[in-house]
Design an enzyme around this catalytic site. Structure first.
Site, PDB file in Angstrom:
ATOM      1  CB  SER A   9       8.083   5.890   9.732  1.00  0.00           C
ATOM      2  OG  SER A   9       8.999   4.836   9.851  1.00  0.00           O
ATOM      3  CG  ASP A  44       7.615   1.827   3.244  1.00  0.00           C
ATOM      4  OD1 ASP A  44       8.790   1.522   3.536  1.00  0.00           O
ATOM      5  OD2 ASP A  44       6.866   2.457   4.014  1.00  0.00           O
ATOM      6  CG  HIS A  92       9.829   4.595   4.996  1.00  0.00           C
ATOM      7  ND1 HIS A  92       8.808   3.803   5.461  1.00  0.00           N
ATOM      8  CD2 HIS A  92      10.374   5.179   6.088  1.00  0.00           C
ATOM      9  CE1 HIS A  92       8.745   3.895   6.780  1.00  0.00           C
ATOM     10  NE2 HIS A  92       9.683   4.727   7.188  1.00  0.00           N
TER      11      HIS A  92
END
Ligand SMILES: *[C@@H]1O[C@H](CO)[C@@H](O)[C@H](O)[C@H]1NC(C)=O
Ligand SMILES: *[C@@H]1O[C@H](CO)[C@@H](O)[C@H](O)[C@H]1NC(C)=O
Ligand SMILES: *[C@@H]1O[C@H](CO)[C@@H](O)[C@H](O)[C@H]1NC(C)=O
Ligand SMILES: *[C@@H]1O[C@H](CO)[C@@H](O)[C@H](O)[C@H]1NC(C)=O
Ligand SMILES: *[C@@H]1O[C@H](CO)[C@@H](O)[C@H](O)[C@H]1NC(C)=O
Ligand SMILES: *[C@@H]1O[C@H](CO)[C@@H](O)[C@H](O)[C@H]1NC(C)=O
Ligand SMILES: *[C@@H]1O[C@H](CO)[C@@H](O)[C@H](O)[C@H]1NC(C)=O
Ligand SMILES: *[C@@H]1O[C@H](CO)[C@@H](O)[C@H](O)[C@H]1NC(C)=O
Ligand SMILES: *[C@@H]1O[C@H](CO)[C@@H](O)[C@H](O)[C@H]1NC(C)=O
Ligand SMILES: *[C@@H]1O[C@H](CO)[C@@H](O)[C@H](O)[C@H]1NC(C)=O
Length: 544
Positions: free
Chosen positions: A194, A406, A446
């Site tokens: 991320s 995601d 994610h």
């Protein structure tokens, strides 16, 4: 002084070595206790709070850690020396960081990254990698907590977030590691997802000497534009009383409809979309009947139009692409965050960095503001440099992965970066393969979670195995140290989605630009029934 004396011998045998001969414990502990004084000359500007010997299984608590970090405690996986310090980065900014130095040191150094717009040392990642024998560092990215208030009118805190915290933590961390073990590390690694993925790309682009191997997951690359794109969903969908708003319940229905339309493209009806880029979702099948009185489980015209926009790229001033579309399949997570109202990270970035106006209103976001943010691009946080030749030339490796479910960062931005590098450097995949490989992880949300075989060892809680074929970090170690590059990344699907419920199935995720197609029998759980193919759209079985 070095610990243990037999390290090299055991290392060459390819093993994590056992340092904890009974007699050496006291020495390791003593060395840990005296680390603050020995660091004084090595990092003169640092303030070392403490160093302490911690045994495996200890449940550390962090009473001083900002509560929004939501990391009150962490169980440590190995006997180690824990050091905490602060390092100034300017006359109005600093990082706080920790180094976890395991007894069972493999000679490897590693830095972890951060997430969102935080502000938080990721102790779970420190536990994971120190437990694997890396001397591990992690910094707070220049401020504490998950919010962006600290950026307000302090460009030095922004610089820390954009690049300086990570780089400083690595420079300082390598000095700590060497001072403690009495010898330099052998290889240096990075593991992050991320914002942590963006930090990995930033290192690859701007600080290629920091690491020999970078594992960058779901990178928040094109950061300014990503925050614009994330904020744009509120413009598309509005508040719950808006005619374009779609409830989370309805998004669940849309998810089912997407699976119905696109699951079979890969040849297996398993609820997992192997290549969302091939899914051109049509929401009109969910339109309400013209005489419907209850429209809560169907779409009105304006809602269907809004859903169409969610799955379309965002273009800005003069038609410039701001950011690719959200990929279909991500609805369950996205509907609870990005589609539920103004997005916290967009607010933080626009309020405390782009406009330095705490009253900035997310309803005003438009193409001009997006262009302004992209042009301001503080400290080049966009992280979009396509020339990785310095990384290549020093022999470092970059492994990028992105979960195809995601719901926070579109997985379609990752191939876009890969192709940008390919074009900028003028290198086809066969040549990029020497130093840069990108894997698309179907069924992964994610960074972790999701409906499919998402356990790839990128995090402690998302790990089935240390086998380099099944573990992104160990795959990188093997690539760097043995020259064996990963060709697929095998993920595990657990029965109840936690490691202790046992393996349901495994799947070998393909290296981009290949996609997975099922040529086996049954429902797709047979790992050998899958094939990585490049190109070809339509019925997978017919094509092959
Ligand atoms: C060190 O590693 C060895 C071999 O993996 C293991 O048996 C031992 O328990 C470890 N010792 C410590 C102190 O972590
Ligand atoms: C050394 O550390 C190991 C691992 O924590 C422990 O099992 C052993 O009892 C210790 N030995 C001494 C002499 O303290
Ligand atoms: C660690 O300690 C915290 C705080 O005392 C507690 O909430 C948590 O459950 C503990 N974790 C484990 C794994 O025991
Ligand atoms: C961050 O929190 C630590 C305590 O965990 C504190 O010592 C440090 O000063 C804080 N840093 C900032 C920039 O507020
Ligand atoms: C403090 O030292 C570190 C490590 O040498 C360095 O990266 C950093 O720039 C220094 N900070 C300042 C404000 O000089
Ligand atoms: C802090 O450093 C900047 C240069 O980096 C300088 O312009 C400024 O005057 C300094 N502020 C203080 C309070 O020393
Ligand atoms: C903790 O983090 C929040 C959110 O970023 C921030 O508002 C607050 O000021 C922080 N608290 C401290 C003591 O740094
Ligand atoms: C509309 O339909 C939904 C789901 O089918 C149901 O939960 C809801 O109670 C209905 N509302 C009205 C006003 O009938
Ligand atoms: C970001 O968006 C602007 C338009 O707002 C565009 O000109 C720029 O090329 C975009 N940057 C990237 C990296 O896509
Ligand atoms: C898929 O097929 C296997 C073997 O026939 C079976 O054990 C498994 O339960 C099936 N899984 C699903 C999700 O249908």
């Amino acid at each position: 002084m070095r610990f243990p004396t037999s390290r090299s011998a055991l290392l060459s045998a390819g093993l994590l070595f056992a340092a904890a001969e009974a007699s050496s414990n006291a020495t390791f502990e003593q060395q840990c206790g005296s680390l603050p004084s020995s660091l004084a000359s090595v990092i003169p500007n640092a303030t070392v709070w403490f160093s302490e010997f911690v045994t495996a299984g200890t449940n550390l608590t962090f009473p001083d850690n900002n509560v929004t970090c939501d990391r009150p405690s962490q169980v440590v996986s190995a006997d180690l020396c824990r050091v905490a310090l602060r390092v100034p980065t300017s006359n109005r900014s600093e990082i706080s960081m920790e180094a976890w130095l395991p007894v069972n040191w493999t000679g490897r150094f590693l830095s972890t990254g951060n997430g969102g717009v935080s502000g938080c040392i990721q102790y779970e990642d420190m536990a994971y990698t120190s437990g694997l024998g890396f001397s591990t560092v992690s910094a707070n990215n220049g401020h504490n907590g998950t919010g962006g208030e600290a950026f307000y009118k302090n460009d030095d805190v922004v610089a820390d977030f954009a690049w300086r915290s990570m780089h400083t933590g690595v420079v300082v961390g390598k000095k700590i590691s060497e001072a403690f073990y009495g010898e330099p590390y052998t290889k240096s690694y990075y593991l992050g997802c991320s914002t942590g993925g963006r930090q990995g790309l930033k290192s690859a682009q701007s600080f290629p000497d920091d690491f020999d191997g970078i594992v960058a997951g779901a990178p928040a690359a094109s950061f300014d534009n990503l925050t614009s794109w994330s904020g744009n969903f509120y413009k598309i969908l509005g508040d719950p009383d808006s005619p374009t708003y779609v409830t989370t319940e309805m998004w669940a229905t849309i998810h089912e409809d997407i699976i119905k339309q696109c699951d079979g493209i890969d040849g297996a009806l398993d609820g997992i979309i192997e290549d969302p880029e091939l899914c051109d979702y049509r929401p009109e099948g969910l339109l309400c009947a013209s005489d419907a009185t209850n429209t809560s489980s169907c779409l009105t015209g304006p809602q269907a139009e809004a859903v169409g926009k969610v799955f379309s790229p965002v273009y800005g001033v003069n038609g410039a692409l701001v950011y690719p579309r959200m990929q279909p399949g991500s609805e369950i997570v996205a509907s609870n965050i990005l589609y539920a109202g103004p997005f916290a990270y967009t607010n933080a970035w626009y309020r405390y960095v782009i406009y330095n106006d705490p009253n900035w209103d997310p309803a005003t976001l438009d193409a001009e503001q997006m262009a302004y943010a992209a042009a301001k691009n503080p400290w080049n946080i966009e992280t979009w440099e396509g020339d990785l030749s310095r990384l290549r030339d020093r022999g470092s490796k970059l492994l990028q992965y992105h979960g195809l479910m995601d719901g926070l960062i579109s997985s379609e931005n990752s191939p876009r970066y890969y192709n940008h590098v390919s074009r900028t450097m003028g290198l086809p995949t066969e040549e990029l393969d020497d130093f840069y490989r990108f894997f698309r992880i179907s069924g992964m949300s994610h960074c972790t979670g999701g409906d499919g075989a998402h356990a790839i060892g990128n995090e402690q809680g998302n790990m089935e195995s240390l086998d380099p074929d099944e573990n992104a970090l160990m795959a990188m170690v093997r690539w760097v140290e043995e020259g064996v590059a990963p060709t697929t990344l095998i993920g595990t699907k657990w029965k109840g989605d936690t490691a202790d419920t046992g393996v349901d199935y495994k799947r070998a995720h393909c290296k981009y630009p290949a996609r997975n197609v099922y040529v086996g029998t049954g429902n797709g759980t047979d790992i050998d029934g899958w094939k990585c193919v490049v190109g070809g759209v339509g019925n997978a079985k017919q094509e092959l």
